[in-house]
Design a protein around this motif. Structure first.
Motif, short mmCIF file in Angstrom:
data_model
loop_
_atom_site.label_atom_id
_atom_site.label_comp_id
_atom_site.label_asym_id
_atom_site.label_seq_id
_atom_site.Cartn_x
_atom_site.Cartn_y
_atom_site.Cartn_z
N UNK A 155 2.99 26.27 26.24
CA UNK A 155 3.69 25.89 27.46
C UNK A 155 2.70 25.29 28.44
N UNK A 156 3.22 24.53 29.38
CA UNK A 156 2.36 23.91 30.40
C UNK A 156 2.98 24.12 31.78
N UNK A 157 2.13 24.28 32.77
CA UNK A 157 2.58 24.41 34.17
C UNK A 157 2.49 23.04 34.81
N UNK A 158 3.63 22.52 35.25
CA UNK A 158 3.71 21.19 35.85
C UNK A 158 3.73 21.31 37.37
N UNK A 159 3.08 20.35 38.03
CA UNK A 159 2.98 20.34 39.49
C UNK A 159 3.38 18.96 40.00
N UNK A 160 4.42 18.93 40.84
CA UNK A 160 4.84 17.70 41.53
C UNK A 160 4.54 17.88 43.01
N UNK A 161 3.82 16.93 43.58
CA UNK A 161 3.30 17.07 44.94
C UNK A 161 3.73 15.88 45.78
N UNK A 162 4.41 16.15 46.90
CA UNK A 162 4.83 15.11 47.84
C UNK A 162 3.93 15.19 49.06
N UNK A 163 3.16 14.14 49.34
CA UNK A 163 2.19 14.15 50.43
C UNK A 163 2.67 13.38 51.66
N UNK A 164 3.98 13.33 51.85
CA UNK A 164 4.58 12.65 53.00
C UNK A 164 4.63 11.13 52.81
N UNK A 165 4.15 10.66 51.64
CA UNK A 165 4.20 9.23 51.36
C UNK A 165 4.77 8.94 49.97
N UNK A 166 4.28 9.68 48.98
CA UNK A 166 4.76 9.45 47.63
C UNK A 166 4.55 10.72 46.80
N UNK A 167 5.15 10.73 45.62
CA UNK A 167 5.04 11.87 44.72
C UNK A 167 3.83 11.70 43.80
N UNK B 144 3.26 22.77 55.78
CA UNK B 144 3.30 21.71 56.79
C UNK B 144 4.19 20.56 56.29
N UNK B 145 3.63 19.36 56.13
CA UNK B 145 4.42 18.23 55.64
C UNK B 145 4.31 18.05 54.13
N UNK B 146 3.68 18.97 53.45
CA UNK B 146 3.44 18.84 52.02
C UNK B 146 4.43 19.69 51.24
N UNK B 147 5.07 19.07 50.26
CA UNK B 147 6.05 19.75 49.42
C UNK B 147 5.49 19.86 48.00
N UNK B 148 5.46 21.07 47.47
CA UNK B 148 4.96 21.32 46.13
C UNK B 148 6.08 21.87 45.26
N UNK B 149 6.25 21.30 44.08
CA UNK B 149 7.25 21.75 43.13
C UNK B 149 6.52 22.13 41.83
N UNK B 150 6.83 23.31 41.32
CA UNK B 150 6.19 23.81 40.09
C UNK B 150 7.26 24.23 39.09
N UNK B 151 6.92 24.12 37.82
CA UNK B 151 7.78 24.69 36.78
C UNK B 151 6.97 24.87 35.50
N UNK B 152 7.47 25.75 34.65
CA UNK B 152 6.86 25.98 33.33
C UNK B 152 7.66 25.19 32.30
#
Length: 547
Positions: free
Chosen positions: A127-139, A109-117
């Motif tokens: 190693x760590x799994x990183x998650x960046x989440x955009x909720x239509x307002x901020x990261x 929907x309006x939510x953008x998820x970015x992942x990387x190792x």
């Protein structure tokens, strides 16, 4: 064994136009534009820098999003459609201290998820799994987990259910073996659950793949390694929206000597399908009861190909979205697209007739010509092999008249059915070139209209990668409003269910503590009574003294 991670993405728009994104030999991001008839329209370079990783997705308002990491560490975001792209630099990564792998982009929907190792070079074992989440307002940024990936880091698998919860499967080196772990992202509280071991620690596990079907059942397929042989395993979790959902018992789907590698899942209607690599073939298994039982397709129907591609697939084409769910597919892409196990793209062996001129392509050794009847009988076509050793065409990839196999020299004969006179052949070629020019003019007209439409979006998105900014259409705004209201009602329902579960948990915890206190009181009471019994004469003397 190093697992396959796709660097080839196919995105299909609402208009049934496909984009094939890939890295060329110079590690620059390119895309091919392929029309609804599965013919190549154009080739373009999108990112003219050396790229080490990228990912592509499409939003529900039919806009393509691309994120990439360049060799110098730029995390770039690109958004738009053909001939109208906007670029934004999100940040610059520390490439001297860290290694970044398996960049993944997911849009719900309006939510953008970015992942990387992410792996720090000072401690490369972790190693760590990183998650960046955009909720239509901020990261929002978080670390999902840190773990030991083992000798060969493995790509994690992510999918979402119908209420925007996310699910992740990843491989961990644990107690001398590789194990699979599971975690869930709750869309309401925006938190990841604790990781859960879901495989047998006595076995070595690899090549996981996950799919959540349209009924919110989670399907998991993977391989176990026994004496260097790979065996396919399967398990599922029914109706994962229900918090009481549990994992089924694992099933063995192949013999250990068959050596099936890199299995994937896709849904076609009510069928769940598994495809895996087996030597030079792609094998197929089918379930018509959502994973309760499986049947193996006859080997004569396997897909035989020299170098199958693992392709990440996304679609906004409404007919497909209602019938298919495909995250990855094996296939071939040259001047057309072929996805094994699907009927999403017309192929030359479909016994169809093409009633319009084909696009002229820039391939070095291929030329396409229609005969004088304006229809091309595909059953009468002949195949040829290119002199380029890196370019292989199978019989299923031939869609026009090609070079004759009878010619062993560089010269070739163009054979047109029922046309033996050379002058007539040239006349027909001229007629079709004229028609081709008319078709190209129509394409230019369509491109112009698309460019005008995309320019209306362009001014509103230069300073943001917010997909909602593209929605200038009132219909989309109304749709979003209705979806928001439905989401609020659903969120309210889930909040109540969550509160109820929390109350149950607290009640259970209080009851447990009360039981513990009662047991402790009973133990102390018994100790006191024992002590009193052992020292009965001493106590009596004290009592008599105070009398």
């Amino acid at each position: 064994m190093q697992e396959t991670f796709p660097q080839s993405y196919v995105i299909k728009t609402q208009e049934n136009i496909s984009y094939h994104f890939f890295l060329n030999h110079d590690k620059k991001i390119c895309y091919q534009l392929i029309n609804e008839d599965n013919f190549l329209i154009k080739n373009e370079i999108l990112i003219n820098e050396t790229v080490i990783d990228f990912s592509v997705a499409i939003s529900f308002i039919n806009v393509i999003h691309l994120i990439c990491i360049t060799r110098v560490g730029k995390l770039q975001y690109c958004i738009g459609l053909d001939d109208s792209w906007d670029y934004k630099l999100l940040t610059e990564l520390d490439m001297r201290s860290n290694i970044y792998r398996y960049l993944s982009l997911l849009i719900q929907n309006n939510n953008i998820h970015i992942f990387c190792l992410k792996t720090n070079l000072l401690n490369p074992m972790v190693s760590s799994i990183e998650h960046i989440y955009w909720n239509n307002k901020k990261f929002h940024k978080s670390t999902i987990t840190s773990y030991l990936p083992g000798k060969y880091p493995s790509p994690f698998k992510i999918d979402a259910d119908s209420v925007n919860n996310l699910y992740m499967i990843f491989k961990v080196f644990y107690k001398n073996n590789h194990q699979l772990y599971y975690s869930k992202f709750n869309f309401l509280n925006k938190k990841w659950s604790n990781t859960e071991l879901i495989t047998n620690p006595q076995e070595d596990h690899t090549h996981p793949f996950m799919l959540i079907d349209k009924k919110n059942n989670l399907h998991l397929v993977w391989c176990i390694i026994e004496k260097n042989n790979f065996t396919v395993k399967y398990k599922n979790k029914k109706n994962i929206i229900n918090q009481k959902s549990t994992w089924s018992s694992p099933k063995t789907l192949s013999n250990k000597n068959d050596n099936h590698l890199s299995p994937i899942l896709l849904q076609e209607g009510n069928l769940i399908k598994i495809y895996s690599k087996q030597n030079n073939t792609i094998s197929e298994m089918i379930s018509d009861n959502y994973g309760s039982s499986w049947s193996v397709v006859n080997q004569s129907k396997y897909y035989r190909v020299t170098e199958p591609m693992l392709i990440k697939y996304s679609t906004n084409y409404e007919i497909e979205k209602n019938h298919y769910k495909i995250l990855h597919a094996y296939g071939e892409i040259d001047e057309s697209i072929r996805l094994f196990g699907t009927k999403l793209y017309p192929q030359p062996n479909d016994n169809i007739h093409i009633n319009k001129p084909l696009s002229l392509l820039n391939a070095s050794n291929n030329k396409r010509v229609l005969d004088s009847r304006e229809e091309l009988d595909l059953d009468s076509e002949k195949n040829y092999k290119s002199n380029d050793s890196n370019h292989h065409n199978t019989a299923d990839d031939q869609q026009t008249l090609l070079m004759s196999d009878e010619s062993k020299e560089n010269s070739c004969r163009i054979v047109a059915k029922d046309d033996t006179d050379l002058s007539t052949l040239f006349m027909n070629i001229e007629v079709h070139i004229g028609r081709l020019i008319l078709e190209l003019e129509k394409v230019q007209g369509v491109k112009k209209s698309l460019r005008v439409e995309n320019d209306n979006y362009k001014n509103s998105i230069k300073d943001s990668v917010d997909p909602a900014d593209y929605s200038s259409n009132k219909l989309f705004a109304q749709l979003k409003k209705i979806e928001t209201q439905l989401a609020e009602l659903h969120d309210e329902k889930l909040d109540i269910e969550t509160d109820l579960d929390h109350i149950k948990v607290k009640f259970s915890q209080i009851q447990t503590r009360m039981d513990e206190f009662a047991e402790e009181f009973s133990n102390i009471y018994e100790e006191v009574m024992d002590y009193c019994h052992e020292n009965d004469s001493f106590v009596n003397r004290i009592i008599n003294f105070f009398r």
